[in-house]
Design a protein around this motif. Structure first.
Motif, mmCIF file in Angstrom:
data_model
loop_
_atom_site.group_PDB
_atom_site.id
_atom_site.type_symbol
_atom_site.label_atom_id
_atom_site.label_comp_id
_atom_site.label_asym_id
_atom_site.label_seq_id
_atom_site.Cartn_x
_atom_site.Cartn_y
_atom_site.Cartn_z
ATOM 1 N N ASP A 23 6.362 10.021 2.372
ATOM 2 C CA ASP A 23 5.924 8.767 2.983
ATOM 3 C C ASP A 23 5.312 9.043 4.352
ATOM 4 O O ASP A 23 5.613 10.038 5.018
ATOM 5 N N LYS A 58 -6.576 3.505 -3.598
ATOM 6 C CA LYS A 58 -5.390 3.230 -4.419
ATOM 7 C C LYS A 58 -4.266 4.217 -4.100
ATOM 8 O O LYS A 58 -3.091 3.830 -3.995
ATOM 9 N N SER A 105 -0.530 3.328 -2.088
ATOM 10 C CA SER A 105 0.786 3.595 -2.669
ATOM 11 C C SER A 105 1.686 4.332 -1.685
ATOM 12 O O SER A 105 2.912 4.221 -1.767
ATOM 13 N N ARG A 106 1.080 5.070 -0.743
ATOM 14 C CA ARG A 106 1.887 5.832 0.219
ATOM 15 C C ARG A 106 2.489 4.958 1.314
ATOM 16 O O ARG A 106 3.390 5.400 2.032
ATOM 17 N N HIS A 117 -0.575 -1.663 -3.049
ATOM 18 C CA HIS A 117 -1.399 -1.281 -4.177
ATOM 19 C C HIS A 117 -2.752 -1.979 -4.095
ATOM 20 O O HIS A 117 -2.908 -2.996 -3.408
#
Length: 576
Positions: free
Chosen positions: A427, A548, A552-553, A557
């Motif tokens: 993350d 995308k 997500s990180r 989304h």
């Protein structure tokens, strides 16, 4: 793998000369031969039975059982394996019961052909070797060369040098007892040179073959000889046409070889699939028409009768073995098909990967070279001390150089970002206090130069100017900026609008345009790497996949709003 008809040898019988020139015999023989060669079952069997009855009346048992073998060969050529199997068993039983030891080689010969047809090479070779021993013992030398040829056909792939030795032996016998077979055997020997990689010997043999043809000689191997010669002289396409026209289904192995010799591996793979599928079809027939009974009958010929109880136990054991054999062959067939499917998937994957690599190299070369040429060109113009251009023109040139510099920078950033994201799943920190409206306004301003003439650029936000979130500001820019860049590329009229809204749970930022839009069937595909709906547009097709991945990180989304029909609307959703 079609088999040819068996003919009578000169050893048929002492009385053979009394009838073989008679019109009645010749008519019956020719009628049977014509039906055999045409594969016409309706004509063949009546003609064969009439000829067999005639031969029995003449008491020529050798000729009669030769025709019984022709019936078995005909059924094998029609892939009626079970019927051929039953007739072979019956033939073996009759010869044994009548004590016709000199003719017993016929049963072994038929078993050899059936084993070869079903892919059991070792059993086929053993049968043919037994036939040669029996013929030699009975003095049937003139019929031995074809049996040597049968062994060569089985052994050629595994032992080319050994096959040449067998052909020499066949030639030695033919020259002494059957000179009419010499040319055919010499032709087969020339083919063996090709299979052994002896090209010079093959070409010499081919020259002798053509000389023999000019003298009126012929060989059953003539068609494949011409095909091999075309392959060796580089005429692969002509060889393929000849193999397809002359050999039919039996030419698939030759076609595969032609493709391999020509280095056309994709066609070779497809041809090999057809060849394997045909062999699998034959194997499926064999599974239900097992030939173990023939071996059992021939073993009975070599052994005394056992007691009734022992025979019952043997039959029970044989049934168990047959069941195991059927199960084993079924497993082998299923495994082969599964392996072929896996090979095809792997082959398709390799082709796709190679295509993607080629497309990527071509695209990156074009996408970098074009802006570099523009920057270099304007740089040379601006560096000219004699340039007669006003401030406005200089500014336009500078803007073009800046635009193309940004384009190259964006390409490199996208590739580096994708590479980094592929190597890490960790993350990212979300400690920045991000003023959303300010961030979106900055993105609008930095992308103004990308707009086509006449296209408007606007921000429609439901957020107050003091609305902030905790996130990673730099990453947010790298998520939304490719969406704006994509909209600029595909919008030539109308406008581009960035919309922002939020509730207690999530923030939504939508980039909406009036461009060409995205078809619904491409809704998921556009988020794959290197996918471009218009290959003439600049870029590598990495923007949307990068957005995308980055979203997500940080717990969000990116998706396409398929309900929007006036262009394209792509939405970034962040959970708060």
């Amino acid at each position: 793998m079609a088999l040819t008809m068996l003919f009578l040898g000169s050893h048929a019988s002492v009385a053979a000369d009394d009838y073989q020139s008679e019109p009645a015999y010749l008519a019956l023989r020719d009628s049977m031969r014509t039906a055999f060669n045409s594969g016409d079952s309706a004509r063949f069997f009546p003609a064969l039975y009439k000829l067999e009855d005639y031969l029995l009346k003449k008491e020529d048992l050798h000729a009669y059982y030769t025709q019984r073998c022709n019936e078995i060969v005909f059924l094998m050529n029609r892939q009626r394996i079970f019927e051929a199997y039953k007739l072979a068993r019956q033939l073996s039983k009759e010869l044994r019961e009548k004590r016709l030891d000199k003719e017993m080689y016929m049963a072994y010969n038929m078993m050899g052909h059936i084993n070869r047809y079903c892919g059991n090479k070792e059993a086929a070779k053993e049968c043919f070797k037994q036939v040669i021993e029996m013929m030699e013992h009975a003095g049937y030398y003139e019929s031995m060369p074809p049996i040597y040829m049968n062994i060569v056909n089985v052994e050629l792939d595994d032992d080319p040098e050994g096959s040449l030795v067998l052909l020499e032996k066949a030639l030695e016998i033919a020259r002494k007892y059957a000179p009419e077979r010499v040319f055919d055997i010499e032709t087969r020997k020339t083919l063996s040179y090709f299979n052994s990689g002896k090209k010079e010997q093959f070409l010499e043999g081919y020259k002798r073959y053509r000389e023999g043809v000019a003298e009126g000689k012929s060989s059953v191997h003539g068609r494949i000889m011409e095909i091999y010669y075309l392959v060796l002289t580089g005429n692969s396409d002509k060889a393929l046409q000849l193999a397809d026209a002359e050999l039919g289904e039996d030419g698939q192995e030759a076609i595969t070889m032609i493709y391999e010799q020509a280095g056309r591996w994709k066609e070779a793979f497809q041809s090999l699939k057809k060849q394997t599928a045909r062999q699998d079809s034959i194997n499926n027939v064999v599974l239900t028409n097992n030939m173990e009974g023939i071996n059992d009958e021939l073993r009975i010929y070599d052994a005394e009768r056992e007691a009734s109880r022992s025979r019952t136990l043997s039959l029970a054991a044989l049934a168990a073995l047959l069941a195991l054999l059927v199960a084993a062959l079924t497993y082998i067939t299923i495994s082969r098909r599964k392996h072929l499917k896996e090979l095809k998937r792997a082959y398709d994957h390799v082709l796709e990967a190679d295509k993607m690599k080629s497309d990527f190299i071509r695209n990156i070369t074009h996408e970098v070279r074009t802006p570099l040429n523009i920057i270099s060109g304007f740089g040379q113009i601006l560096s000219d001390p004699d340039l007669d251009a006003g401030p406005k023109e200089r500014k336009e040139m500078a803007n073009m150089m800046l635009k193309n510099t940004n384009q190259i920078t964006t390409l490199i950033d996208e590739m580096l970002e994708l590479s980094f994201s592929d190597k890490t799943d960790s993350d990212v920190p979300k400690d920045d206090t991000v003023a959303v409206n300010r961030l979106l306004k900055d993105l609008l301003k930095s992308n103004e130069l990308k707009l086509a003439p006449g296209v408007t650029f606007s921000l429609d936000t439901q957020l107050s100017d003091d609305y902030t979130i905790k996130s990673n500001e730099e990453l947010l820019k790298r998520i939304i900026n490719p969406l704006i860049d994509n909209a600029c590329k595909y919008t030539t009229k109308g406008g581009i609008t960035i919309r922002a809204a939020a509730d207690d749970k999530r923030l939504e930022v939508a980039v909406e345009d009036t461009g060409i839009g995205i078809p619904e069937k491409e809704a998921e595909r556009v988020f794959e790497r290197f996918v471009k709906l218009d290959n003439f547009k600049e870029g590598l097709g990495l923007g949307l996949p990068l957005s995308k991945m980055l979203a997500s990180r940080i717990g969000g989304h990116v998706s396409l709003d398929s309900r929007y029909k006036d262009g394209a609307r792509i939405i970034v959703t962040l959970d708060l």
